[in-house]
Write a protein that holds these residues in place. Sequence first.
Motif, PDB file in Angstrom:
ATOM      1  N   TRP A  87      19.159 -21.122 -31.810  1.00 35.58           N
ATOM      2  CA  TRP A  87      17.894 -21.328 -31.098  1.00 35.58           C
ATOM      3  C   TRP A  87      17.709 -22.747 -30.821  1.00 35.58           C
ATOM      4  N   ARG A 105      28.564 -26.368 -26.651  1.00 31.91           N
ATOM      5  CA  ARG A 105      27.721 -25.418 -26.261  1.00 31.91           C
ATOM      6  C   ARG A 105      28.189 -24.615 -25.140  1.00 31.91           C
ATOM      7  N   VAL A 108      24.010 -20.025 -22.348  1.00 29.98           N
ATOM      8  CA  VAL A 108      22.756 -19.484 -22.629  1.00 29.98           C
ATOM      9  C   VAL A 108      22.486 -18.128 -22.611  1.00 29.98           C
ATOM     10  N   ASP A 111      16.605 -17.028 -22.273  1.00 24.73           N
ATOM     11  CA  ASP A 111      16.125 -18.440 -22.300  1.00 24.73           C
ATOM     12  C   ASP A 111      14.442 -18.342 -22.364  1.00 24.73           C
ATOM     13  N   GLU A 222      12.003 -21.138 -26.199  1.00 26.44           N
ATOM     14  CA  GLU A 222      13.444 -21.516 -26.522  1.00 26.44           C
ATOM     15  C   GLU A 222      14.650 -21.168 -25.878  1.00 26.44           C
ATOM     16  N   GLU A 223      15.638 -21.350 -25.982  1.00 28.51           N
ATOM     17  CA  GLU A 223      16.927 -20.750 -25.674  1.00 28.51           C
ATOM     18  C   GLU A 223      17.818 -20.130 -26.745  1.00 28.51           C
ATOM     19  N   VAL A 225      21.380 -19.829 -27.647  1.00 29.37           N
ATOM     20  CA  VAL A 225      22.651 -20.492 -27.272  1.00 29.37           C
ATOM     21  C   VAL A 225      23.972 -20.054 -27.837  1.00 29.37           C
ATOM     22  N   SER A 244      30.133 -17.711 -20.945  1.00 23.43           N
ATOM     23  CA  SER A 244      29.317 -18.614 -20.140  1.00 23.43           C
ATOM     24  C   SER A 244      28.629 -17.802 -19.042  1.00 23.43           C
ATOM     25  N   THR A 247      24.422 -13.128 -19.818  1.00 27.71           N
ATOM     26  CA  THR A 247      22.913 -13.079 -20.133  1.00 27.71           C
ATOM     27  C   THR A 247      22.265 -11.873 -20.219  1.00 27.71           C
TER      28      THR A 247
END
Length: 287
Positions: A87, A105, A108, A111, A222-223, A225, A244, A247
Amino acid sequence: MFKKIRYSMVAVFATVILTAGLMAGCDSTPKTIKIPYVQWACAEAETHIAQYLLEEMGYEVELSVVQAGVMWTSVATGAADVFTTAWLPYTHASYWEEYGNDVERIGVLFDQAVLALVVPTYVTIDSIAEMKDYKTEFQGRIVGIDPAAGIMEATRNTLMPTYGIEDWKLMESSETGMISELERAINRGEWIAVTGWAPHWKFFAYDLKILEDPELTYGGTEEIVIIGRDGFTKDFPDAAEFFSKWTITADQLGEVMYMINIEKMKPAEAARAWIEDNRDIVDTWLP
């Protein structure tokens, strides 16, 4: 005749060498991806979705239940490979500051995540700023989760002194323990404040509201991740591509959490059921 036999043997030998080389370069032994996670509802749902899809892609997946600090350190040191629940930029800020240079990283996942103090809707205040006037009703306590969680650090070090309730007790527990306390209070009609976050299945199960945080002591939106160890993308390029692209919405994740926590399905079963019912969505995530 002799030349034809000699050339034939050379061709056979070359074919054998080429075939052996191709077989060596196409090792079918599945690679293992190690995923640590904390037994937060969102992390549990996300991790089992990831496990199911990675196994479909041909990987072996090893899961381990840990505390937040161990989740970060194990990936930063290379003892584990990836986790789905960082987070950022607020909740896990201290971990990112310490380990950010040692990890990747990767993607995400969500989001619009938020940390919050959560109360039943029958509680008659709407802001954390009002809490100090209702110490008796709240029994002078906030029910928390595991002590290493970022929300606990923010609650103890920022929220409580900012709103003048630093003399209250922040109860250390677990997510399961926090939910048990919440349900017990609701059944009795008692006031209670718990450390909460969204997305989370408790908003599907109980009548709850988030208290306003006018001083933004929890930071803001927040995201969630996905974090990998250094070299993860190089070692697992197709897995990294999946991460990647992955979502998910609050409702989608909430469905999986609901199946696990309310319908009492095993996490792996809930992940499989949701994936099979949502193949049109899932296929957009895959390499």
